[in-house]
Design a protein around this motif. Sequence first.
Motif, PDB file in Angstrom:
ATOM      1  N   LEU A   1      37.349  41.407 -21.013  1.00  0.00           N
ATOM      2  CA  LEU A   1      38.154  40.743 -22.041  1.00  0.00           C
ATOM      3  C   LEU A   1      37.471  40.835 -23.409  1.00  0.00           C
ATOM      4  CD1 LEU A   1      39.298  37.605 -20.044  1.00  0.00           C
ATOM      5  CD2 LEU A   1      40.782  39.406 -20.946  1.00  0.00           C
ATOM      6  N   GLN A   2      36.152  40.655 -23.420  1.00  0.00           N
ATOM      7  CA  GLN A   2      35.404  40.772 -24.666  1.00  0.00           C
ATOM      8  C   GLN A   2      35.503  42.200 -25.203  1.00  0.00           C
ATOM      9  OE1 GLN A   2      31.287  39.679 -24.292  1.00  0.00           O
ATOM     10  NE2 GLN A   2      30.866  39.997 -26.458  1.00  0.00           N
ATOM     11  N   ARG A   3      35.464  43.170 -24.324  1.00  0.00           N
ATOM     12  CA  ARG A   3      35.580  44.578 -24.740  1.00  0.00           C
ATOM     13  C   ARG A   3      36.956  44.852 -25.355  1.00  0.00           C
ATOM     14  NH1 ARG A   3      37.107  48.738 -26.358  1.00  0.00           N
ATOM     15  NH2 ARG A   3      36.748  50.817 -25.606  1.00  0.00           N
TER      16      ARG A   3
ATOM     17  N   LEU B   1      39.361  46.474 -12.620  1.00  0.00           N
ATOM     18  CA  LEU B   1      39.601  45.197 -13.296  1.00  0.00           C
ATOM     19  C   LEU B   1      40.238  45.416 -14.667  1.00  0.00           C
ATOM     20  CD1 LEU B   1      36.342  43.306 -12.300  1.00  0.00           C
ATOM     21  CD2 LEU B   1      38.669  42.799 -11.527  1.00  0.00           C
ATOM     22  N   HIS B   2      39.777  46.424 -15.390  1.00  0.00           N
ATOM     23  CA  HIS B   2      40.371  46.742 -16.691  1.00  0.00           C
ATOM     24  C   HIS B   2      41.841  47.112 -16.524  1.00  0.00           C
ATOM     25  CE1 HIS B   2      41.323  48.971 -20.356  1.00  0.00           C
ATOM     26  NE2 HIS B   2      40.381  48.253 -20.925  1.00  0.00           N
ATOM     27  N   PHE B   3      42.143  47.918 -15.502  1.00  0.00           N
ATOM     28  CA  PHE B   3      43.534  48.302 -15.236  1.00  0.00           C
ATOM     29  C   PHE B   3      44.398  47.072 -14.999  1.00  0.00           C
ATOM     30  CE2 PHE B   3      46.883  49.071 -12.139  1.00  0.00           C
ATOM     31  CZ  PHE B   3      47.612  50.068 -12.763  1.00  0.00           C
ATOM     32  N   PHE B   4      43.934  46.149 -14.155  1.00  0.00           N
ATOM     33  CA  PHE B   4      44.731  44.968 -13.835  1.00  0.00           C
ATOM     34  C   PHE B   4      44.951  44.085 -15.058  1.00  0.00           C
ATOM     35  CE2 PHE B   4      43.358  45.544  -9.265  1.00  0.00           C
ATOM     36  CZ  PHE B   4      44.608  45.934  -8.839  1.00  0.00           C
ATOM     37  N   ILE B   5      43.926  43.905 -15.865  1.00  0.00           N
ATOM     38  CA  ILE B   5      44.050  43.038 -17.038  1.00  0.00           C
ATOM     39  C   ILE B   5      44.978  43.675 -18.065  1.00  0.00           C
ATOM     40  CG2 ILE B   5      42.776  42.068 -18.990  1.00  0.00           C
ATOM     41  CD1 ILE B   5      40.399  41.781 -16.966  1.00  0.00           C
TER      42      ILE B   5
ATOM     43  N   SER C   1      40.886  37.101  -6.512  1.00  0.00           N
ATOM     44  CA  SER C   1      42.175  37.216  -7.203  1.00  0.00           C
ATOM     45  C   SER C   1      42.311  36.136  -8.269  1.00  0.00           C
ATOM     46  CB  SER C   1      43.333  37.112  -6.213  1.00  0.00           C
ATOM     47  OG  SER C   1      43.276  38.157  -5.281  1.00  0.00           O
ATOM     48  N   ASP C   2      41.931  34.925  -7.917  1.00  0.00           N
ATOM     49  CA  ASP C   2      41.973  33.828  -8.876  1.00  0.00           C
ATOM     50  C   ASP C   2      40.963  34.039 -10.010  1.00  0.00           C
ATOM     51  OD1 ASP C   2      43.975  32.601  -7.435  1.00  0.00           O
ATOM     52  OD2 ASP C   2      42.612  31.241  -6.366  1.00  0.00           O
ATOM     53  N   ALA C   3      39.817  34.650  -9.686  1.00  0.00           N
ATOM     54  CA  ALA C   3      38.785  34.928 -10.694  1.00  0.00           C
ATOM     55  C   ALA C   3      39.265  35.959 -11.708  1.00  0.00           C
ATOM     56  CB  ALA C   3      37.504  35.402 -10.015  1.00  0.00           C
ATOM     57  N   VAL C   4      40.229  36.782 -11.344  1.00  0.00           N
ATOM     58  CA  VAL C   4      40.821  37.742 -12.274  1.00  0.00           C
ATOM     59  C   VAL C   4      41.985  37.092 -13.025  1.00  0.00           C
ATOM     60  CG1 VAL C   4      42.040  39.950 -12.484  1.00  0.00           C
ATOM     61  CG2 VAL C   4      40.159  39.724 -10.852  1.00  0.00           C
ATOM     62  N   ALA C   5      42.835  36.388 -12.300  1.00  0.00           N
ATOM     63  CA  ALA C   5      44.078  35.854 -12.872  1.00  0.00           C
ATOM     64  C   ALA C   5      43.852  34.752 -13.895  1.00  0.00           C
ATOM     65  CB  ALA C   5      44.988  35.355 -11.755  1.00  0.00           C
ATOM     66  N   ARG C   6      42.928  33.843 -13.639  1.00  0.00           N
ATOM     67  CA  ARG C   6      42.748  32.707 -14.560  1.00  0.00           C
ATOM     68  C   ARG C   6      42.253  33.145 -15.940  1.00  0.00           C
ATOM     69  NH1 ARG C   6      41.176  28.483 -11.476  1.00  0.00           N
ATOM     70  NH2 ARG C   6      43.415  28.271 -11.275  1.00  0.00           N
TER      71      ARG C   6
ATOM     72  N   GLU D   1      44.385  32.832 -19.555  1.00  0.00           N
ATOM     73  CA  GLU D   1      43.864  32.107 -20.712  1.00  0.00           C
ATOM     74  C   GLU D   1      43.844  32.984 -21.965  1.00  0.00           C
ATOM     75  OE1 GLU D   1      40.076  30.843 -19.244  1.00  0.00           O
ATOM     76  OE2 GLU D   1      40.946  29.218 -18.050  1.00  0.00           O
ATOM     77  N   ASN D   2      43.784  34.302 -21.774  1.00  0.00           N
ATOM     78  CA  ASN D   2      43.695  35.231 -22.909  1.00  0.00           C
ATOM     79  C   ASN D   2      44.917  36.129 -23.046  1.00  0.00           C
ATOM     80  OD1 ASN D   2      40.741  35.033 -23.974  1.00  0.00           O
ATOM     81  ND2 ASN D   2      40.585  34.959 -21.749  1.00  0.00           N
ATOM     82  N   LYS D   3      45.970  35.819 -22.330  1.00  0.00           N
ATOM     83  CA  LYS D   3      47.145  36.690 -22.289  1.00  0.00           C
ATOM     84  C   LYS D   3      47.736  36.936 -23.674  1.00  0.00           C
ATOM     85  CE  LYS D   3      51.809  36.944 -20.442  1.00  0.00           C
ATOM     86  NZ  LYS D   3      52.852  36.256 -19.690  1.00  0.00           N
ATOM     87  N   GLU D   4      47.954  35.891 -24.443  1.00  0.00           N
ATOM     88  CA  GLU D   4      48.564  36.060 -25.770  1.00  0.00           C
ATOM     89  C   GLU D   4      47.674  36.878 -26.696  1.00  0.00           C
ATOM     90  OE1 GLU D   4      49.976  32.422 -27.496  1.00  0.00           O
ATOM     91  OE2 GLU D   4      51.013  31.850 -25.656  1.00  0.00           O
TER      92      GLU D   4
END
Length: 195
Positions: free
Chosen positions: A38-40, A72-76, A103-108, A112-115
């Motif tokens: 996410l930081q990247r 993980l990058h693909f999913f995000i 799964s929860d560790a990826v989704a949460r 929180e950063n979706k927008e």
Amino acid sequence: MKFHVCGGLDAPDWILANIVTLSTLPAVKVKLIVEQILQRILEGEFNYDNVMKLTGDSTLGESDVKACIAVLHFFIASSAKFDVEESTLARELQQLGLPKEQSDAVARPYWENKEALQSKFLQQSLQLPAILVGAWQAEIGESKKVIMRLTTSNKDSEKVKEGGNKDLLVTLTAEKFQTLLHELKTARALMDEYT
């Protein structure tokens, strides 16, 4: 099986091949890697050495760690692109074989950063000035061609001031012009359905 996170398509084979590797990491480490990703994406900084230290006590090699980062990058990125809800992402990750905790560790963190993710991807998307048909004419004779003069609508852009943008002449046969016109009308009708 079709997945929202994959744009309504099947999951790519490379994802399926590496999901087992990703599932060997503890949920806490998956969350920390997701935060680095996410930081990247949001800030342009990625601490690869930090990720290698996080996974140093696991049995994963460097190529496995890189594969986990890519998955993980693909999913995000795909989740943000296709506007996937947190619960949908978690459910689909579980359907692909990732345990619930991971799964929860990826989704949460994604949720929180979706927008911010969507805003960042929108800024990075290709944006071109609108093109207007300045004039067109049909030639009468045996060639039966349509000539269109296309110009950009953004006349005060820097490129125009520098002389970079010029009118573009497009010559089409009558048949190709009719095909283009039909396809443009179809595209407009589809766009009007979503507005």
